[in-house]
Enzyme design. Structure first.
Site, PDB file in Angstrom:
ATOM      1  N   THR A 110       1.050  -1.117   0.073  1.00  0.00           N
ATOM      2  CA  THR A 110      -0.118   0.126  -0.073  1.00  0.00           C
ATOM      3  C   THR A 110       0.892   1.183   0.116  1.00  0.00           C
ATOM      4  O   THR A 110       1.940   1.208   0.470  1.00  0.00           O
ATOM      5  CB  THR A 110      -0.764   0.251   1.290  1.00  0.00           C
ATOM      6  OG1 THR A 110      -1.349   1.333   1.314  1.00  0.00           O
ATOM      7  CG2 THR A 110      -0.088  -0.405   2.592  1.00  0.00           C
ATOM      8  N   SER A 165      -2.161   2.992  10.427  1.00  0.00           N
ATOM      9  CA  SER A 165      -3.338   2.033  11.247  1.00  0.00           C
ATOM     10  C   SER A 165      -2.483   0.672  11.333  1.00  0.00           C
ATOM     11  O   SER A 165      -1.335   0.496  10.642  1.00  0.00           O
ATOM     12  CB  SER A 165      -4.423   1.763  10.401  1.00  0.00           C
ATOM     13  OG  SER A 165      -4.143   1.069   9.346  1.00  0.00           O
ATOM     14  N   TYR A 224      -3.482  -2.187  10.142  1.00  0.00           N
ATOM     15  CA  TYR A 224      -3.490  -2.575   8.796  1.00  0.00           C
ATOM     16  C   TYR A 224      -2.356  -2.389   8.072  1.00  0.00           C
ATOM     17  O   TYR A 224      -1.579  -3.013   7.430  1.00  0.00           O
ATOM     18  CB  TYR A 224      -4.856  -2.164   8.029  1.00  0.00           C
ATOM     19  CG  TYR A 224      -4.399  -2.583   6.554  1.00  0.00           C
ATOM     20  CD1 TYR A 224      -4.167  -3.479   5.942  1.00  0.00           C
ATOM     21  CD2 TYR A 224      -4.617  -1.182   5.931  1.00  0.00           C
ATOM     22  CE1 TYR A 224      -4.127  -3.563   4.528  1.00  0.00           C
ATOM     23  CE2 TYR A 224      -4.248  -1.325   4.350  1.00  0.00           C
ATOM     24  CZ  TYR A 224      -4.175  -2.276   3.816  1.00  0.00           C
ATOM     25  OH  TYR A 224      -3.941  -2.408   2.495  1.00  0.00           O
ATOM     26  N   HIS A 225      -2.019  -0.789   7.852  1.00  0.00           N
ATOM     27  CA  HIS A 225      -1.059  -0.301   7.136  1.00  0.00           C
ATOM     28  C   HIS A 225       0.422  -0.857   7.573  1.00  0.00           C
ATOM     29  O   HIS A 225       1.322  -1.127   7.158  1.00  0.00           O
ATOM     30  CB  HIS A 225      -1.098   1.217   7.183  1.00  0.00           C
ATOM     31  CG  HIS A 225      -2.128   1.645   6.446  1.00  0.00           C
ATOM     32  ND1 HIS A 225      -3.180   2.379   7.010  1.00  0.00           N
ATOM     33  CD2 HIS A 225      -2.364   1.893   4.904  1.00  0.00           C
ATOM     34  CE1 HIS A 225      -3.987   2.628   5.989  1.00  0.00           C
ATOM     35  NE2 HIS A 225      -3.360   2.237   4.847  1.00  0.00           N
ATOM     36  N   LYS A 232       1.739  -3.869   6.456  1.00  0.00           N
ATOM     37  CA  LYS A 232       2.274  -3.749   5.288  1.00  0.00           C
ATOM     38  C   LYS A 232       3.909  -3.498   5.401  1.00  0.00           C
ATOM     39  O   LYS A 232       4.559  -3.768   4.613  1.00  0.00           O
ATOM     40  CB  LYS A 232       1.717  -3.004   4.463  1.00  0.00           C
ATOM     41  CG  LYS A 232       0.197  -3.504   3.911  1.00  0.00           C
ATOM     42  CD  LYS A 232       0.022  -4.460   2.969  1.00  0.00           C
ATOM     43  CE  LYS A 232      -1.380  -5.025   2.657  1.00  0.00           C
ATOM     44  NZ  LYS A 232      -1.344  -6.098   1.621  1.00  0.00           N
TER      45      LYS A 232
HETATM   46  N1  LIG Z   1      -8.596  -2.525  -2.241  1.00  0.00           N
HETATM   47  C1  LIG Z   1      -7.871  -1.397  -2.185  1.00  0.00           C
HETATM   48  O1  LIG Z   1      -8.286  -0.254  -2.388  1.00  0.00           O
HETATM   49  C2  LIG Z   1      -6.475  -1.689  -1.928  1.00  0.00           C
HETATM   50  C3  LIG Z   1      -5.649  -0.610  -1.908  1.00  0.00           C
HETATM   51  C4  LIG Z   1      -4.242  -1.081  -1.741  1.00  0.00           C
HETATM   52  C5  LIG Z   1      -3.872  -2.106  -1.238  1.00  0.00           C
HETATM   53  N2  LIG Z   1      -4.777  -3.201  -1.462  1.00  0.00           N
HETATM   54  C6  LIG Z   1      -4.439  -4.713  -1.135  1.00  0.00           C
HETATM   55  O2  LIG Z   1      -4.637  -5.506  -2.090  1.00  0.00           O
HETATM   56  C7  LIG Z   1      -4.868  -6.644  -1.420  1.00  0.00           C
HETATM   57  C8  LIG Z   1      -6.460  -7.248  -1.803  1.00  0.00           C
HETATM   58  O3  LIG Z   1      -7.227  -6.333  -1.282  1.00  0.00           O
HETATM   59  P1  LIG Z   1      -8.845  -6.433  -1.595  1.00  0.00           P
HETATM   60  O4  LIG Z   1      -9.370  -5.014  -1.654  1.00  0.00           O
HETATM   61  O5  LIG Z   1      -9.037  -7.275  -2.519  1.00  0.00           O
HETATM   62  O6  LIG Z   1      -9.451  -7.166  -0.097  1.00  0.00           O
HETATM   63  P2  LIG Z   1     -10.456  -8.260  -0.043  1.00  0.00           P
HETATM   64  O7  LIG Z   1     -10.603  -8.333   1.421  1.00  0.00           O
HETATM   65  O8  LIG Z   1     -11.519  -8.345  -1.012  1.00  0.00           O
HETATM   66  O9  LIG Z   1      -9.561  -9.510  -0.508  1.00  0.00           O
HETATM   67  C9  LIG Z   1      -8.655 -10.340   0.066  1.00  0.00           C
HETATM   68  C10 LIG Z   1      -8.939 -11.808  -0.024  1.00  0.00           C
HETATM   69  O10 LIG Z   1      -8.057 -12.517   0.871  1.00  0.00           O
HETATM   70  C11 LIG Z   1      -8.724 -13.709   1.349  1.00  0.00           C
HETATM   71  N3  LIG Z   1      -7.745 -13.790   2.718  1.00  0.00           N
HETATM   72  C12 LIG Z   1      -7.602 -13.043   3.673  1.00  0.00           C
HETATM   73  N4  LIG Z   1      -6.718 -13.897   4.464  1.00  0.00           N
HETATM   74  C13 LIG Z   1      -6.602 -14.875   4.019  1.00  0.00           C
HETATM   75  C14 LIG Z   1      -5.717 -16.087   4.538  1.00  0.00           C
HETATM   76  N5  LIG Z   1      -5.130 -15.910   5.636  1.00  0.00           N
HETATM   77  N6  LIG Z   1      -5.624 -16.980   3.532  1.00  0.00           N
HETATM   78  C15 LIG Z   1      -6.264 -17.309   2.745  1.00  0.00           C
HETATM   79  N7  LIG Z   1      -6.998 -16.187   1.863  1.00  0.00           N
HETATM   80  C16 LIG Z   1      -7.204 -15.164   2.771  1.00  0.00           C
HETATM   81  C17 LIG Z   1      -9.868 -12.986   1.627  1.00  0.00           C
HETATM   82  O11 LIG Z   1     -10.969 -14.038   2.093  1.00  0.00           O
HETATM   83  C18 LIG Z   1     -10.285 -12.336   0.349  1.00  0.00           C
HETATM   84  O12 LIG Z   1     -11.150 -13.011  -0.473  1.00  0.00           O
HETATM   85  C19 LIG Z   1      -4.820  -6.538   0.027  1.00  0.00           C
HETATM   86  O13 LIG Z   1      -3.592  -6.966   0.474  1.00  0.00           O
HETATM   87  C20 LIG Z   1      -4.836  -5.113   0.414  1.00  0.00           C
HETATM   88  O14 LIG Z   1      -4.108  -4.943   1.320  1.00  0.00           O
HETATM   89  C21 LIG Z   1      -6.088  -2.775  -1.827  1.00  0.00           C
END
Ligand SMILES: NC(=O)c1ccc[n+]([C@@H]2O[C@H](COP(=O)([O-])OP(=O)(O)OC[C@H]3O[C@@H](n4cnc5c(N)ncnc54)[C@H](O)[C@@H]3O)[C@@H](O)[C@H]2O)c1
Ligand SMILES: NC(=O)c1ccc[n+]([C@@H]2O[C@H](COP(=O)([O-])OP(=O)(O)OC[C@H]3O[C@@H](n4cnc5c(N)ncnc54)[C@H](O)[C@@H]3O)[C@@H](O)[C@H]2O)c1
Lengths: 424, 424
Positions: free
Chosen positions: B145, B195, B197-198, B201
């Site tokens: 992120t 946070s 969460y951050h 990362k």
């Molecule tokens: N959505 C955004 O705006 C955004 C921005 C920056 C970074 N990201 C990063 O991208 C990645 C995906 O984000 P997203 O928005 O798709 O989130 P999301 O929660 O929709 O998807 C994450 C998926 O991972 C699965 N998961 C979580 N822990 C798990 C585990 N221990 N074993 C197996 N599966 C697991 C969840 O069931 C989910 O389907 C994340 O790492 C997030 O930090 C997202």
């Protein structure tokens, strides 16, 4: 002052608990006894005979008239119990030793890597989250390692946690290009850990920085060198109080393993050229440093206080030579199982503790006593097959070094330097 | 090319899996469906109707003729299963989305903090340890992120992961004092996460740096901005393939929550002055970036490749104004539940993806479509009571902001700036 010592059954935690108890702290020891279980897993044992924690505490009561409470609790696995404990005891401060601390053990297998990361990160984070949840204002003193600094940077002393750097700005506040101008910043020293174990201490640092900033927790992180020596004024008072002396390939630090080899008349096995420089501190100075740190907490809202807790640096081959001189032992060079630079310099700032009154025990004075009172005294208990380090750092070192030769220098807690720029 | 998409049932993972499958990758989705369980915990639901993973995969087969394998596995809890999976499938590359990714969710309670740290750190570390254990040469692409950078530094663009700094040396190679001279270094950008969460990362970054160095793993870390938009060319092809649109106080990003408020005729609630600047990227560009990253892996032995994956920055109030202009909605300022600076600039280098051919979708072009095709189309499904953010960052914000007012700006993944120097 009420103080919880997490990991208080361990090599550093036990003498710290006694030192603080002797000085009037109301001490609670929390430990899950995992270090004793790892002894069983490895088929290893402290050279000195270690009593059960109950016997230790009873003996201390006999000797000193003071009471220490013991709680068997896993910081990483039982966050609810941890919160209940903190709420019940309402401590003024906590000293956190409760982590898996051997670099070679952390590199043994994928399972050992996972255990070390899971145990150490969750232990530290659960503690931080519980303090916030308790709503109490507790000063947390953590034992970190000099190993987070890695190599250091040639030409510079390693500062106490924070590094002054200059960056070059090229924009004004609105983002318009301007002539380059310098900006001074102070940042967490860029890390370069040499093992999974050391890496968990890097992760700890970032957990601390976050909680100090977001929740105004008061945290001191002690970047400690390799401990040498076995006993302190308190652990000497009764054999049931004696401290651990580890000399096995996983938990034995470089010095203990040299001492053990010398005591049984074996040559001291030095890894590579023995050119790695390590930082050291005597166990008696360690407990004194923790006491000093507890007496000098940061304010709420301050950044994490970081002290370098070491008193001297030595090249491994010089250390070996010193022990050979004292004991008449010889030394032998063997291949290095670690992924690290064969030679490194290490210059370290340790002004804070010296300014606060620490008077170091030097190796050249204390080493002879250690040979006589510990290594020679208990040498009948030694299992020499446990001395070689069998953990190899990666596929390259796996190929380069036959396990039988993977010698005995791999100290458990020193900065393991690697041939890359600091901060990578 | 065989590619495992970890977290492939999620908001980013699902369209990525389809995008890669459409381009001929043999795709395996691994997910423990924890995101669906969190919906149940929160009593929230995607605005768009999400089919079961089995229905999704069957629909994709119908539409495209292509097969995706699904494995229900928890990366953090089942390391043995993970190793077996990697050994069986022998992938060329992996994309790792499988983490808890909402900042407000990570701050809800001590339990949510612990879950986020435990899940994210162990998921990432288990993956790294398993790749080493498998002995395979797999390129790992991770979604990080922009939030690890925190504030940035006034006067400077945020570089792609590594910062040029100058330190002042005062010793020669032997440690003798000399006239001060400068040394140039390139370090991991000092982090300042906003946070829990951050912060996970940030911890991930250090895990990657260690494994790239010690085990020569090939790793790319994408420092991603806040995703906007819902569908990609593939997810549009059938309603059973539709992607998530989260608008609740925990998982809804700032833009989605504004869109939802606009679609139902409510005023847009802006936190504080709305002066926080955030980085954005459209979901169609995101899947394209992942494809580009997969096609441009680092060499074994290289440091971690870090790309900034964002295409524009906006102040929150400007974003709100843009949506008001398109939709005729009004805006309202409410207190900010986050611990952060009210106003910040954000200038970001994103040259790598642009040089490699990315052609960004701009907010000003794409936003209207998003209002029509998603927010208005499904507005009957909206549960408006879910919009307010109820997670407060610490005791101060707890005191300052009544939960009922803890408004709707808290984007889930943008850099949350705090009023401290970068690198603390
Ligand atoms: N959505 C955004 O705006 C955004 C921005 C920056 C970074 N990201 C990063 O991208 C990645 C995906 O984000 P997203 O928005 O798709 O989130 P999301 O929660 O929709 O998807 C994450 C998926 O991972 C699965 N998961 C979580 N822990 C798990 C585990 N221990 N074993 C197996 N599966 C697991 C969840 O069931 C989910 O389907 C994340 O790492 C997030 O930090 C997202
Ligand atoms: N010994 C050294 O030379 C040295 C050098 C630098 C830093 N340190 C640091 O000092 C600390 C203590 O080191 P040590 O040499 O005393 O190690 P040790 O293994 O002897 O002691 C650690 C103690 O913590 C306990 N423990 C571990 N995980 C726990 C958990 N999850 N819950 C409860 N208890 C747990 C163990 O049972 C053990 O008694 C460590 O954090 C180590 O990294 C030690």
């Amino acid at each position: 002052m009420k103080t919880i010592v997490f990991g208080g059954d361990g090599f550093c935690g036990w003498p710290t608990a006694l030192h603080l108890s002797a000085r009037g702290h109301e001490v609670v020891i929390v430990d899950n006894l995992s270090r004793r279980a790892i002894d069983a897993e490895l088929g290893a044992e402290s050279l000195t005979p270690i009593s059960s924690i109950e016997e230790r505490i009873a003996a201390w009561h006999e000797v000193s008239g003071r009471t220490i409470e013991f709680v068997d609790l896993d910081l990483a696995q039982d966050p609810e119990g941890l919160l209940a404990l903190i709420a019940r005891t309402a401590p003024d401060s906590m000293v956190h030793f409760a982590e898996q601390r051997a670099a070679p053990y952390s590199m043994k297998s994928a399972g050992h890597k996972r255990y070390t990361v899971d145990n150490n990160v969750n232990a530290t984070h659960n503690l931080l989250a519980a303090v916030v949840e308790s709503g109490l204002d507790v000063h947390l003193v953590h034992l970190g390692t000099m190993g987070v600094y890695g190599y250091g940077t040639a030409g510079m002393k390693i500062p106490e946690g924070y590094l002054d750097v200059q960056v070059t700005a090229t924009e004004d506040a609105e983002g318009n290009p301007v002539d380059p101008y310098p900006i001074d910043q102070q940042i967490l020293y860029p890390t370069n850990p040499g093992s999974i174990y050391h890496m968990t201490k890097v992760l700890d640092q970032h957990l601390f920085a976050f909680y100090a900033k977001n929740d105004r927790l008061r945290i001191t992180d002690l970047h400690q060198g390799i401990i040498w020596g076995t006993n302190t004024a308190e652990t000497k008072q009764d054999e049931r109080l004696v401290n651990r002396f580890d000399y096995d390939g996983d938990y034995g630090t470089v010095l203990n393993r040299f001492l053990m080899q010398a005591a049984v008349g074996y040559p001291l096995t030095v890894h590579g050229t023995g050119g790695q420089t390590r930082a050291f501190i005597h166990i008696q100075d360690m407990v004194r440093c923790v006491e000093i740190a507890l007496a000098n907490p940061p304010e709420a809202g301050d950044r994490v206080k970081i002290f370098n807790q070491m008193t001297e640096t030595h090249r491994v081959r010089d250390l070996a030579a010193l022990i050979c001189e004292i004991t008449g032992a010889t030394m032998e060079l063997v291949p290095n199982p670690r992924q690290e630079s064969p030679e490194n310099e290490l210059h370290v700032v340790n002004a804070t503790f010296l300014d606060l009154g620490l008077q170091p025990t030097t190796l050249s004075e204390g080493l002879l006593l250690e040979v006589e009172e510990t290594a020679k005294r208990y040498r009948e208990r030694a299992d020499l097959s446990r001395i070689p380090a069998r953990s190899l750092w990666n596929r390259t070192t796996h190929e380069g070094v036959p396990p039988s030769l993977a010698g005995t220098e791999a100290g458990a807690a020193g900065p393991a330097a690697v041939p890359t720029a600091a901060g990578r």
